[in-house]
Scaffold this active site. Structure first.
Site, PDB file in Angstrom:
ATOM      1  N   GLU A 328       0.828  -1.205   0.000  1.00 20.63           N
ATOM      2  CA  GLU A 328       0.000   0.000   0.000  1.00 20.63           C
ATOM      3  C   GLU A 328       0.865   1.259   0.000  1.00 20.63           C
ATOM      4  OE1 GLU A 328      -2.468  -3.125   2.317  1.00 20.63           O
ATOM      5  OE2 GLU A 328      -1.824  -1.412   3.512  1.00 20.63           O
ATOM      6  N   ASP A 481      -4.198  -5.697  10.818  1.00 24.93           N
ATOM      7  CA  ASP A 481      -5.238  -5.067  11.636  1.00 24.93           C
ATOM      8  C   ASP A 481      -4.907  -5.175  13.122  1.00 24.93           C
ATOM      9  OD1 ASP A 481      -6.902  -4.532   9.313  1.00 24.93           O
ATOM     10  OD2 ASP A 481      -7.256  -6.686   9.280  1.00 24.93           O
TER      11      ASP A 481
END
Length: 496
Positions: A328, A481
């Protein structure tokens, strides 16, 4: 008297052994140990060898990780949630009658053939990826086969739900979760997670997680790392349908931290809908009271225009914190013409200096400064072997503990252990690195006894720590996460 004689005897025998050491220093160690044992004075002490780098690093983390002075009490998380069906990727594709061909990336999957090619492409790199499957009926057939496949496991899925689950492990925290939550997901959620009634729906959204092991082979492809390939036909999350429910729930819940994720799910939508929804996201974030930090968790993307819009259409300036991985980060730089954007992909372990340059650029170009009204002051970067937390000075505290805690949870969650098992993890971070390639960066040598390295650059502080990588990971899904949630849990936002 007998006690005195026994003590005296022991003393004389010890003296005798000492004389043997003195007069016969070359006597083999085995003979001396045998003599010592025969005197019934207990076994000779076994010399303790040096601790492994992994043991030293884990102990150093434990000493460094401290609770922040001001802790979060109420955390609101939204808006993507689903049920993850976790299964062996190779076994599922074989069961579907597919055979290994040539690996090829597809931005959107339209068929079983596209799925096979994209899976092989990322398996060969050992890289995580997430794609949208456009054909509803074909996806439904694959999902049903996966769900009923022997050994298939059902878990809480979606970045928001996974982050909420991690926060809920801290029982003194109240956690609100908004997202499309069906009956199976509701059953899987921690009791400490509160779901507003408006978030409940009759059917679950399923995401298929095709996992592969390090060294696993299929045809000519061999995975260098354990990882996973995720795909779905997820319309609720794709349209971010629960965004308005999420924002309307905040007034009553009164959170002191908001975590937002799911923007990447819009890749399956038209450009018009993407543009419209992003503007609504910015409006929604702007409605959150000043002083409540908003963390944005990014995820795997292929649409450069969407990523560029997220960067430039006021989304970045509206959030205080970002969480992202190496794919990302590079994709973000490529989409917005940032540093090292000519690099097509990372070659193995992402270069620390290059990562540092891109993080610096994001905060300098889009973060808070005297001349820019932006809330962005923090980025938590994570890759397999190391993490970096970059912050604009003066806005965050306890970041040394936060980056260490995030790295520690990567090792425990991947190995499914409560604490770091030093026999099951390995230190794979670069032993030496440079902190920048665009300016004269410092040369850092890794020291397991001081695992968090700090450096500064024009009002931005970087905290680096290696990761103890699980050798035999039980589950790779949701690591990013958990890392971001743990880093946030130990972070303290300083009031403006």
């Amino acid at each position: 008297m007998a006690l005195w004689r026994g003590s005296a005897c022991a003393g004389f025998l010890a003296l005798a052994v000492g004389c043997v050491f003195l007069l016969e220093p070359e006597l083999p160690g085995t003979a001396l140990r045998s003599l010592w044992s025969s005197l019934r004075l207990g076994p000779a002490p076994v010399p303790v060898g040096p601790l492994s780098p992994e043991s030293r690093l884990a102990a150093a983390w434990d000493a460094l990780i401290a609770q922040p002075a001001r802790r979060w009490r109420r955390v609101a998380v939204g808006v993507n949630a689903c049920v993850d069906v976790v299964i062996s990727g190779v076994k599922l594709l074989q069961a579907l009658g597919l055979s290994p061909g040539s690996g090829k990336d597809h931005a959107i999957l339209h068929s079983r053939s596209d799925l096979e090619e994209a899976f092989l492409y990322f398996m060969g790199k050992g890289a995580a990826a997430e794609r949208f499957f456009s054909d509803k009926e074909t996806f439904h057939d694959i999902a049903q086969a996966a769900s009923e496949f022997p050994g298939a496991q059902h878990y809480v899925g979606g970045n928001a739900a996974l982050i909420g689950q991690r926060f809920a492990a801290n029982t003194d925290l109240k956690v609100l979760l908004c997202g499309p939550i069906g009956p199976k997901l509701h059953e899987l959620l921690d009791d400490n997670v509160f779901v507003p009634p408006e978030s409940l729906q009759e059917e679950d959204e399923f995401h298929l997680i095709l996992e592969y092991l390090a060294g696993e082979e299929w045809g000519p492809f061999k995975a260098p790392h354990a990882n996973r390939f995720i795909f779905s036909h997820d319309l609720s999350n794709g349209a971010m349908n629960m965004l308005e429910v999420f924002v309307s729930s905040l007034e009553e819940f009164q959170p002191d931290l908001v975590v937002l994720s799911g923007l990447h799910m819009m890749e399956g939508q038209s450009k018009e809908l993407q543009r419209k929804r992003l503007l609504e996201v910015v409006t929604a974030i702007s409605d959150i009271p000043t002083g409540i930090p908003v963390h944005l968790e990014l995820a795997s993307m292929t649409n450069r225009e969407l990523m560029s819009s997220i960067v430039h259409q006021q989304v970045f300036p509206a959030v205080a914190s970002l969480g992202l991985n190496e794919q990302e980060l590079l994709f973000l730089s490529q989409s917005a013409s940032g540093p090292h954007s000519s690099l097509s992909s990372w070659d193995g372990v992402p270069d620390v200096g290059m990562v540092s340059d891109i993080l610096f650029w994001i905060l300098k170009e889009h973060g808070r400064s005297e001349n820019r009204a932006s809330d962005l002051t923090r980025i938590h970067f994570h890759t397999l072997v190391y993490h970096i937390l970059a912050t604009v000075d003066g806005h965050w505290a306890n970041q040394l503990a936060a980056v260490a805690a995030g790295a520690r949870v990567a090792g425990t969650q991947a190995c499914a252990t409560e604490t770091i098992d030093t026999n099951r993890v390995s230190l794979r971070a670069p032993q030496e690195f440079t902190t920048s390639h665009l300016e004269s960066g410092s040369r850092i040598v890794l020291n397991p006894d001081k695992p968090v390295v700090e450096w500064h650059r024009e009002g931005i502080t970087f905290h680096f720590t290696p990761v103890l990588v699980c050798k035999d990971p039980v589950r790779t899904v949701g690591l990013g996460d958990a890392i971001s949630a743990e880093g946030l849990f130990y972070s303290e936002a300083r009031p403006d």
